[in-house]
Motif scaffolding. Sequence first.
Motif, PDB file in Angstrom:
ATOM      1  N   THR B 647      43.447  40.662  47.997  1.00 10.25           N
ATOM      2  CA  THR B 647      43.754  40.055  46.930  1.00 10.25           C
ATOM      3  C   THR B 647      43.567  38.378  46.815  1.00 10.25           C
ATOM      4  N   GLU B 650      43.684  34.233  41.807  1.00 11.31           N
ATOM      5  CA  GLU B 650      42.651  34.035  40.760  1.00 11.31           C
ATOM      6  C   GLU B 650      43.196  34.669  39.582  1.00 11.31           C
ATOM      7  N   PRO B 668      38.249  35.086  38.675  1.00  9.46           N
ATOM      8  CA  PRO B 668      37.994  35.763  39.860  1.00  9.46           C
ATOM      9  C   PRO B 668      36.403  35.870  39.988  1.00  9.46           C
ATOM     10  N   THR B 741      42.257  40.161  40.714  1.00  4.44           N
ATOM     11  CA  THR B 741      41.014  40.031  41.439  1.00  4.44           C
ATOM     12  C   THR B 741      40.127  41.418  41.575  1.00  4.44           C
TER      13      THR B 741
END
Lengths: 159, 806
Positions: B647, B650, B668, B741
């Motif tokens: 993770t 983002e 992401p 993500t």
Amino acid sequence: MIAVSTHKIEVSPKSEYGDAESSSLAVVLKSSGAPSVTKVRKSRLYEIRGSFTATHINRLSRDLLCDPITEDFRVLSQPPSTQGPFWKVEVRLKPTVLDPEADTIKNALIEMGFPPPDFIRIASVYKIESKCGKPQIESSAVRSLLNPIIHLYSITACS
Amino acid sequence: MTEKIENSTFSVQVLSDFNSLGVKELKNLSAQNLWSLNEKEILAVQMYFRSLKRNPTRAEIETVAQSWSEHCRHKTFKSPIRYQEGSRTVLIKNLFEETIARATRQTKKPWCLSVFKDNAGIISFGNKGKWALAFKVETHNHPCAIEPKGGAETGLGGVIRDVLAAGLGAKPVLSTDIFCVAPPDKKLSLPSKALSPERILRGLIAGVRDYGNRMGIPTAAGGLYFDEGYALNPLVFVGSVGVLPATAVKKEIRPGDLIVVAGGLTGKDGLHGATFSSANLNGEDHSTAVQIGHPLNEKRVMEALLAARDQKLYRSVTDCGAGGLSSAVTEMADIVGARLHLEKEILKASDMEPWEIWVSESQERMVFAVPPSNLKAFEKIFADEGVKTRMIGEFVKTGRIEVLWNGQTLINLSLKFLNNGIPVEEKKAVYISPKIAESRVFPKKSLSEQLRDILSHLNVCSREWLIRQYDHEVQGGTVIKPLQGTRHDGPGDASVIWPQAATKDISDLFGFAVGHGLNPSSGKIDPYQMAWLCADEALRNILCVGADISRAAFLDNFCWGNPENPQVLGSLVKAAWGCRDASLGFQVPFISGKDSLYNESKDASGKMVSVPGTLLISAIAPVPNIEKAVTMDMKGPGNSLYIVGQTGEEMGGSLYNELNGIAGGVVPRVDVRCVRRNFAAVYQAMSKGLVASAHDLSEGGLLAAITEMAFSGEFGAMIDLDAVPKQKPIYSSEVLLFSETPSRILLEVKPEHEAAFVKCVKGSCVKRVGTSIANPIIKIIGLDGLVLFEESTAPFKAAWQRTVLP
């Protein structure tokens, strides 16, 4: 020889069964500019022209045009007795627009052994109970029930 | 009505002063007749006819207009582009060739049987390569903006015909639909002629329902995306997957083959659909472009076509789509040539000019190349199904397209001119990174309220009311259904289809899965990353149901605004580069695609508004044993929960940011090397039957995904945030819970399979983060080791199950 004439058949849902489409239409009409709509009843109107006897018409209405368990049909010989007041909105496809339903019914009639019809027209009829005036009913119908690009429509007050 | 109408008595219309017209008059003529030919193009047409020393007939110009339209020619993707970003300038000769086509060539997958050539992409399918899968996704945006139901019907009908005309014909076994519309619950000020989003959505659903259900093809994969940017131009993507014998992939045309049209009759409906798609929607009346679908006609054509295919009665087939006979015959004649007698076409309207017959887009028609010796048998099969056929000409080795009308020449054009005569124009593209002011707001809502807001968000909430209108079970092959879980109401990641209705072999357990990736919100910040995210999402979705993604193939669909605007084209180029890199990165080829441009209209104040650049990537991959397919609902208490992938912090384009009014942020990124390793390991574990359930982390991140898994299986879960693998240290629990993500999947593994599972995923980033519990609650242990969140799943399921429309 049976004379050629035009028969009008109206098919509507039986009152003992829920009519989800009509209740959903009432919500839709309310949200598209006709807030005082209390009830909508939708039915289908078939106009069939050809050499048909009364027995033919009864049989084809029962066996083809309606679902006899959930729907009733009425053959309209004269203007129907109305239980108004309501607005009646009739919507049909423009003659230049392909009508697959009419096409399918025509083929089915022939396959069922009926004489070939001259023409079939199908209209959706909406009976709208509302205190709104005609302009409001019209604008909300145009916004939700029909598309003026492909449909013709008429709005009449029934009492 | 199906009776034959006497052929129209109109004669050939010659544009007698065409060659002497000036530039301005030519431009006016093009605009008046809806030809959508620009100045350079109409001048090229004039030059051609001047060189022939004759004036063209109207039908000839119509043919050129259809054949050179954006719809048929994909001019933007195939013309040179001068791209500028800051001080960097890149010259692109042919965007399609340099991005999508190149990536497909470089991935070198021998199981790609036909890419970008035929009406659909075709890949090999089944254990011994006996079968092939044809997949196509198309857009039908402009017609749907005007008449949503008719537009959706004919869109679906068209893409089904594409699959019927892939190779020598595939039996459609799955339909897909994705709609992008404006949120119906927002008050938007629309121009007087525009339909409301609610109206559009109802119409679209009714169209796909009525057409798909009546054709007897399951509609079992799709999506619905809401954004205000689609208020004036809804986007409609419809797709179809078909199965055909591997021996029926190759098609050819031989001189002497007869040109036979089968299916619906030709009328005035849908005139100028192809050239119309190259024009902006400007509130004028477009009734001629409206088409209405006739599913029962198409069903008959389908049955007859498949029977004729199995008897090898024809050598090639294509569908009459945009541009009608004009496009279909020209496309088939390719380099050979064709001679037609147009008066032999059967009409359903009497007042048609010959050119109208030639370009009419009446639906449900197919064109076949039939060897003369097979004509009788061919006609009989179609007649038995009640389909009208008519032989209207033959393929001849002249390199020309010649059309006669009652003995008079209607069209006589060289195919070389039609195929290569279009003047190339360099287009300008500029990319300026959008400047989005970063704002950091500290949300005041509790985690529970946040989760409820996310699950009831229009882009997340249950689609059950829509899915239930579609017949997704017909043909009896939908083994993993769109709605999953104990009560069959949980959000599945993808459907798995077992096409036994086409293969007629119930001992063959080979199936396939189809998934979609769509992420317009990230595209507003970075179109290049959007392509990666879409590719990743599509793959992740099909991986979650157990598809072998090493055999996956992509389809692209680009919907953008007006490419004459350099900035619009700039973001399109970025997205195409993203597609190329994602395809190479994942080693997944593109096999087919489509672009729909000019999605812009004037709003109520007269300002031109275009749709957000929208890329749809669809993925298809085999599920070699449908018994090993996996669903997303939690299967029992005491099982371990694993998370795949790290993770990151983002949050750009995330739902959490949108709901909390946070702008900007990092979109992401996909770490493709790591993702490929992780995904391969997950597939290995799934194919060994070690995974009890799998669900991808998408909108709403980890907390939304685990809640969905839990309430679908009617169990609970306990997750320890400290155990969640992180790209860099993350100190915020909210980021861990709501970050979007990509490339992350939650897996449930039963204790008896755990040792084998751990061995299987060794070397990839798959970490244990919690356990499933019998009590239907979600319990999250925060980074500090304390209980951060402990709530029953019931209210969240209720929030998720809100309906989009009344």
